[in-house]
Scaffold this active site. Structure first.
Site, PDB file in Angstrom:
ATOM      1  N   ARG A  77       0.848  -1.206   0.000  1.00 29.64           N
ATOM      2  CA  ARG A  77       0.000   0.000   0.000  1.00 29.64           C
ATOM      3  C   ARG A  77       0.879   1.251   0.000  1.00 29.64           C
ATOM      4  NH1 ARG A  77      -4.913   0.814  -1.405  1.00 29.64           N
ATOM      5  NH2 ARG A  77      -5.766  -0.773  -0.018  1.00 29.64           N
ATOM      6  N   ARG A  99       0.871  -6.838  -9.540  1.00 33.13           N
ATOM      7  CA  ARG A  99       1.351  -6.149  -8.338  1.00 33.13           C
ATOM      8  C   ARG A  99       1.567  -7.115  -7.172  1.00 33.13           C
ATOM      9  NH1 ARG A  99      -3.652  -2.718  -5.567  1.00 33.13           N
ATOM     10  NH2 ARG A  99      -5.214  -4.350  -5.692  1.00 33.13           N
ATOM     11  N   HIS A 169       0.116   3.213 -10.406  1.00 35.38           N
ATOM     12  CA  HIS A 169      -0.853   3.711  -9.403  1.00 35.38           C
ATOM     13  C   HIS A 169      -0.084   4.499  -8.331  1.00 35.38           C
ATOM     14  CE1 HIS A 169      -4.106   3.621  -6.477  1.00 35.38           C
ATOM     15  NE2 HIS A 169      -4.837   2.761  -7.181  1.00 35.38           N
ATOM     16  N   ASP A 214     -12.215  10.068  -6.791  1.00 35.38           N
ATOM     17  CA  ASP A 214     -11.808   8.872  -7.535  1.00 35.38           C
ATOM     18  C   ASP A 214     -12.287   9.019  -8.978  1.00 35.38           C
ATOM     19  OD1 ASP A 214     -10.982   6.386  -8.320  1.00 35.38           O
ATOM     20  OD2 ASP A 214     -12.106   5.254  -6.805  1.00 35.38           O
ATOM     21  N   GLU A 274      -2.412   8.624 -11.023  1.00 38.00           N
ATOM     22  CA  GLU A 274      -2.022   7.390 -11.703  1.00 38.00           C
ATOM     23  C   GLU A 274      -1.941   7.647 -13.202  1.00 38.00           C
ATOM     24  OE1 GLU A 274      -5.017   4.574 -10.306  1.00 38.00           O
ATOM     25  OE2 GLU A 274      -5.163   5.806  -8.522  1.00 38.00           O
TER      26      GLU A 274
END
Ligand code: TA6
Length: 299
Positions: A77, A99, A169, A214, A274
């Site tokens: 994270r 990832r 990201h 977002d 991102e």
């Protein structure tokens, strides 16, 4: 150079004072790049995940959660998670397959100009994933000098077209989210992921943060800015090649509480911008390669 259980990797890839493999969080191996200026970067083999980028002044420019997991098969994270071949939710695990996988260190080098580089590779095979049965090889180059250059390349090693989405990201560190902003997106169309991807057009020169955000911005310029990331008013310039979309994300208060691997207050110290190819993504014919570049610099 740390001589430990990564001896073999260090023998093959270590460059005195510039590149070495060390034990990172959770006992995982990380490749540490050090530039003569004092700039440094750390890349976990798990996810080829850039977890730290310090500029020559020693300042950390990426956010990494104090609650991040560092476990094989789990995403880190913060830093720069690599999203491929699926962005967000879908038939594959969220944000795709790469990832959470362990990548290989392929090459390291220092150029005559002192640029420090490490190249990571991952091969995905038809048998790996029933929902995405493709042969595909990925190469990810992390290049450090006064800038951080992240170069992601995919090769369709199969016999049928390869459709994918891809994104870096990136979690940028912010001293105070209330003073941060994202610029370069005025006039661009976006899909609001908080409203079922409802379409809108951005009308602000700089996007501030005062609530959960977002959004997938479409067809964005090749240069964007993250402003006000440091208390002195500094920011980051993002330049891209072959990455037409940009996602802007901050989970804010309520969503932060729902993320197990993210502190309740950490939304104050990060902003995700991102760089990606998300809508519609890429369809790559057999045998061909796709390459993207993201260049980060402090301004
Ligand atoms: O890129 C934005 C986003 O897709 C958000 O919707 C948010 O959930 C975030 O990524 C983080 O996803 P993750 O799977 O890492 O928790």
């Amino acid at each position: 150079m740390e001589m430990n259980k990564w001896n073999e990797l260090n023998r093959e890839f270590g460059i005195l004072g510039r590149v070495c493999v060390k034990t990172g969080c959770g006992g995982l191996p990380k490749v540490v790049l050090a530039h003569a200026s004092g700039a440094a970067a750390e890349v976990y083999l798990l996810g080829a995940h850039v977890a730290s980028w310090k500029t020559a002044d020693g300042k950390e420019r990426l956010f990494l959660s104090g609650r991040s997991l560092f476990e094989e098969g789990k995403a880190i994270r913060g830093g720069v998670p690599l999203v491929f071949p699926q962005f967000g939710d879908g038939p594959l695990p969220k944000h795709g397959l790469v990832r959470t996988r362990s990548w290989k260190l392929l090459r390291t080098s220092v150029s005559s100009a002192g640029v420090v580089e490490a190249v990571f590779g991952l091969a995905i095979a038809v048998a790996d994933c029933a929902a995405w049965p493709h042969d595909c090889t990925l190469e990810y180059t992390v290049r450090l000098d006064s800038e951080l250059v992240l170069d992601l390349k995919a090769v369709n090693a199969g016999t049928k077209p390869l459709a994918f989405q891809a994104a870096l990201h990136t979690y940028f560190a912010a001293d105070d989210i209330h003073k941060a902003g994202v610029c370069g997106l005025n006039g661009r169309e976006f899909l609001d992921s908080l409203k079922n991807r409802q379409r809108g057009t951005e009308t602000r020169e700089s996007i501030p943060f005062a609530a959960e955000t977002d959004r997938i911005y479409l067809d964005v310029p090749s240069e964007l800015g993250v402003t006000g990331t440091t208390s002195e008013g500094g920011g980051i310039r993002i330049r891209t090649r072959n990455l037409p979309d940009a996602v802007v994300w901050n989970p804010w208060i309520e969503k932060s509480k729902k993320l197990d691997d993210f502190g309740d207050d950490e939304y104050r110290r990060m902003v995700c911008v991102e760089t990606g190819t998300v809508i519609p993504g890429v369809t790559l014919p057999p045998g061909l390669a796709w390459e993207s570049v993201t260049t980060l610099a402090v301004v």
